[in-house]
Write an enzyme that holds these catalytic residues in place. Structure first.
Site, PDB file in Angstrom:
ATOM      1  N   THR A 173      12.576  -1.764  41.516  1.00 42.56           N
ATOM      2  CA  THR A 173      13.200  -0.809  42.499  1.00 42.56           C
ATOM      3  C   THR A 173      12.673  -1.101  44.038  1.00 42.56           C
ATOM      4  OG1 THR A 173      13.291   1.608  42.929  1.00 42.56           O
ATOM      5  CG2 THR A 173      11.346   0.892  42.273  1.00 42.56           C
ATOM      6  N   HIS A 187      13.675  12.406  34.617  1.00 40.57           N
ATOM      7  CA  HIS A 187      12.740  12.881  33.732  1.00 40.57           C
ATOM      8  C   HIS A 187      13.071  13.848  32.626  1.00 40.57           C
ATOM      9  CE1 HIS A 187       9.058  11.549  36.769  1.00 40.57           C
ATOM     10  NE2 HIS A 187       9.929  10.635  36.346  1.00 40.57           N
ATOM     11  N   LYS A 192       7.185  10.163  31.005  1.00 39.74           N
ATOM     12  CA  LYS A 192       6.267  10.824  31.958  1.00 39.74           C
ATOM     13  C   LYS A 192       6.469  12.001  32.161  1.00 39.74           C
ATOM     14  CE  LYS A 192       7.812   7.529  34.710  1.00 39.74           C
ATOM     15  NZ  LYS A 192       8.462   6.888  34.033  1.00 39.74           N
ATOM     16  N   LYS A 250       7.640  14.505  30.351  1.00 44.58           N
ATOM     17  CA  LYS A 250       7.214  15.221  29.380  1.00 44.58           C
ATOM     18  C   LYS A 250       5.520  15.502  29.548  1.00 44.58           C
ATOM     19  CE  LYS A 250       5.539  15.531  24.792  1.00 44.58           C
ATOM     20  NZ  LYS A 250       5.765  15.638  23.323  1.00 44.58           N
ATOM     21  N   THR A 301      19.671   9.995  34.292  1.00 48.15           N
ATOM     22  CA  THR A 301      20.405  10.158  35.712  1.00 48.15           C
ATOM     23  C   THR A 301      21.922   9.689  35.483  1.00 48.15           C
ATOM     24  OG1 THR A 301      18.229  10.151  36.999  1.00 48.15           O
ATOM     25  CG2 THR A 301      20.438   9.797  38.055  1.00 48.15           C
ATOM     26  N   GLY A 303      23.327   8.240  32.587  1.00 49.79           N
ATOM     27  CA  GLY A 303      23.919   8.280  31.262  1.00 49.79           C
ATOM     28  C   GLY A 303      24.361   6.803  30.636  1.00 49.79           C
ATOM     29  N   ASP A 357      11.220   5.305  31.897  1.00 49.79           N
ATOM     30  CA  ASP A 357      11.720   6.288  30.690  1.00 49.79           C
ATOM     31  C   ASP A 357      10.750   6.213  29.658  1.00 49.79           C
ATOM     32  OD1 ASP A 357      14.473   6.313  32.145  1.00 49.79           O
ATOM     33  OD2 ASP A 357      14.918   4.472  31.074  1.00 49.79           O
TER      34      ASP A 357
HETATM   35  P1  GDP Z   1      10.630   9.515  32.212  1.00 49.34           P
HETATM   36  O1  GDP Z   1      11.355   9.010  33.229  1.00 49.34           O
HETATM   37  O2  GDP Z   1       9.311   8.439  31.798  1.00 49.34           O
HETATM   38  O3  GDP Z   1      10.261  10.830  32.188  1.00 49.34           O
HETATM   39  O4  GDP Z   1      11.182   9.017  30.687  1.00 49.34           O
HETATM   40  P2  GDP Z   1      12.771  10.026  30.248  1.00 49.34           P
HETATM   41  O5  GDP Z   1      12.636  11.323  30.089  1.00 49.34           O
HETATM   42  O6  GDP Z   1      14.020   9.144  31.225  1.00 49.34           O
HETATM   43  O7  GDP Z   1      12.786   9.286  28.906  1.00 49.34           O
HETATM   44  C1  GDP Z   1      12.130   9.548  27.895  1.00 49.34           C
HETATM   45  C2  GDP Z   1      13.004  10.127  26.575  1.00 49.34           C
HETATM   46  O8  GDP Z   1      12.109  10.224  25.619  1.00 49.34           O
HETATM   47  C3  GDP Z   1      13.432  11.080  26.860  1.00 49.34           C
HETATM   48  O9  GDP Z   1      14.751  11.474  26.148  1.00 49.34           O
HETATM   49  C4  GDP Z   1      12.614  12.373  26.316  1.00 49.34           C
HETATM   50  O10 GDP Z   1      13.074  13.648  25.812  1.00 49.34           O
HETATM   51  C5  GDP Z   1      12.050  11.486  24.914  1.00 49.34           C
HETATM   52  N1  GDP Z   1      10.695  11.745  24.514  1.00 49.34           N
HETATM   53  C6  GDP Z   1       9.296  11.950  25.233  1.00 49.34           C
HETATM   54  N2  GDP Z   1       8.523  11.826  24.237  1.00 49.34           N
HETATM   55  C7  GDP Z   1       9.185  11.895  23.157  1.00 49.34           C
HETATM   56  C8  GDP Z   1       8.572  11.774  21.954  1.00 49.34           C
HETATM   57  O11 GDP Z   1       7.447  11.791  21.486  1.00 49.34           O
HETATM   58  N3  GDP Z   1       9.651  11.478  20.778  1.00 49.34           N
HETATM   59  C9  GDP Z   1      10.978  11.499  21.096  1.00 49.34           C
HETATM   60  N4  GDP Z   1      11.486  11.324  19.919  1.00 49.34           N
HETATM   61  N5  GDP Z   1      11.301  11.604  22.175  1.00 49.34           N
HETATM   62  C10 GDP Z   1      10.453  11.788  23.189  1.00 49.34           C
END
Ligand code: GDP
Length: 425
Positions: A237, A40, A15, A17, A301, A303, A12
């Site tokens: 995991t 993601h 990655k 983004k 995934t 919640g 989380d």
């Molecule tokens: P991943 O599994 O590594 O892709 O991460 P997730 O998507 O599970 O969690 C990252 C969370 O941080 C999500 O809610 C994204 O929308 C959010 N997010 C990513 N970059 C930023 C940021 O720079 N600022 C904020 N406020 N939220 C972000």
């Protein structure tokens, strides 16, 4: 050129983004491990999406998205995700599935659930998506590869071998009805037909793309601390989220991987069971959780509410080192704008009172407490800023401090969940 985008921590980190941003200038995005057990979050011109199995390049028409042989392929989940995407106006992406990829069976998901029920309070925090039973079968050589779905005699023979043990456990350990082979074969054959146009030899595809000088992104799921060997075992995991495994799970020569982009958040968050040294309980933690991510720190995934805490430099430096990071991306920096002072964990104190800065194995980790150093906050909203130099001084100081702590150059800073909210440093 092959570049991996991986997590330094507990998953989380953001990655998805970062991959969505970097996919714009890439040709191929590959998922190399894990399955539909984590998500993601991506926010772009089409809306907000939680991707589980699909590579994060699916929003770019020019990108070929590959499901590599290292992935746990849940076919129904993949098809549902694709449908959800196209149903919301995203043009159908290019997807290729490795013919050597193994298939998540309905009984893997059942076994995951039954085992968590059996373990009760001693469970390892599974997402119950079948991942541990799936990889157990893969390494016990009783798994089914995609290519085997297209040969009924072979499929039946493989399933018959696997089901002897499964049905014995179902009956005698879990007291559940046995698996019916005919119904299972029919289901698998129907699934196989639906994915047939996407199945190919993805290793060949990747080798050719690499030779032709294309830009290939390997997209990791979860992070270093969930690696079965280097993570917080057994709260890990069942497949490796390391860049080093990326080349194996994708099928790429090791020498081609030249850039390892390791993502970390400006604070800590973790979901699931196991020790988490910086966990903040009470109102402080509630506030950070509520303000974190794009809509609070809740699993994309599952919640599930994520545990949160201040930035953990001990865990992150280790995470960067094990990944072999060539550069770091710091995400969620905007979230900390409400704090007059920001603690950063710079060392651990063990149960014996020893101060350590190397991330320890699980039994010692269990007794560790954080040692904090406090940095001045910047007390303003940094979303909307488009140039790194325009960030408040204290904010840039925070980034410098973290960079020195983790020993890796921070090349990008993310100041909001949207695609364009990213600053080059
Ligand atoms: P991943 O599994 O590594 O892709 O991460 P997730 O998507 O599970 O969690 C990252 C969370 O941080 C999500 O809610 C994204 O929308 C959010 N997010 C990513 N970059 C930023 C940021 O720079 N600022 C904020 N406020 N939220 C972000």
């Amino acid at each position: 050129m092959v570049r991996a985008i991986v997590g330094a921590n507990w998953g989380d980190e953001g990655k998805g983004k970062v991959t969505d941003v970097l996919a714009e200038t890439s040709d191929v995005v590959v998922r190399f491990q894990g399955g539909a057990n984590a998500g993601h979050t991506i926010i772009n011109e089409y809306g907000k999406f939680a991707l589980h199995l699909l590579p994060s390049g699916v929003f770019h028409q020019n990108v070929v998205n590959v499901i590599g042989p290292g992935v746990a392929l849940n076919i129904d989940a993949l098809l549902a995700e694709l449908e959800a995407l196209t149903g919301r106006g995203v043009p159908a992406p290019q997807i290729r599935i490795s013919d050597r990829c193994q298939v998540m069976m309905p009984y893997h998901i059942d076994f995951d659930r039954f085992e968590e029920e059996r373990l009760g309070k001693q469970s390892f925090g599974s997402t119950k998506s079948g991942i541990a039973p799936f990889y157990s079968d893969k390494f016990a050589k009783t798994g089914i590869q995609v290519c085997q779905l297209y040969d009924e005699a072979l499929l039946r023979q493989r399933l018959a071998i696997a089901l002897v043990k499964k049905n014995c456990l179902l009956e005698h350990l879990y007291h559940k009805p046995p698996v019916d082979i005919d119904a299972l074969v029919a289901k698998l054959q129907a699934q196989a037909e639906k994915i047939r146009p996407m199945v190919c030899d993805t290793s060949r595809l990747l080798h050719e793309a690499d030779k032709a000088g294309k830009v290939i992104l390997l997209e990791g799921q979860l992070g270093t601390l969930r690696d079965p060997d280097h993570g917080i075992y057994p709260y890990t995991t069942s497949s490796s989220p390391l860049a080093g495994y990326g080349i194996v799970g994708a099928g790429i020569p090791p020498r081609s991987l030249t850039d390892i982009v390791c993502v970390t958040k400006a604070y800590s968050s973790a979901v699931g069971a196991g020790p988490f040294v910086c966990r903040l309980d009470g109102p402080e933690g509630d506030e950070l959780r509520r303000r974190g991510g794009d809509a609070g720190e809740f699993g994309a995934t599952t919640g599930r509410a994520r545990d949160v805490g201040w930035f953990d430099a001990v865990a992150t430096r280790y995470g960067m080192e094990i990944q072999g990071a060539t550069q770091a991306v710091l995400t969620n920096l905007d979230v900390l704008g409400y704090l007059p002072e920001i603690p950063v964990c710079v060392a651990y104190e063990t149960a014996d009172g020893e101060r350590i800065t190397d991330f320890p194995a699980t039994p010692v980790l269990m007794g560790c407490k954080p040692v904090y150093e406090k940095l001045p906050g910047w007390l303003c909203d940094i979303r909307g800023i488009r140039n790194y130099a325009e960030l408040p001084e204290n904010c840039r100081h925070y980034v410098d401090f973290i960079e020195a702590q983790i020993g890796t150059r921070i090349s990008l800073v993310s100041n909001g969940p949207k695609r364009e909210e990213i600053l080059e440093r």
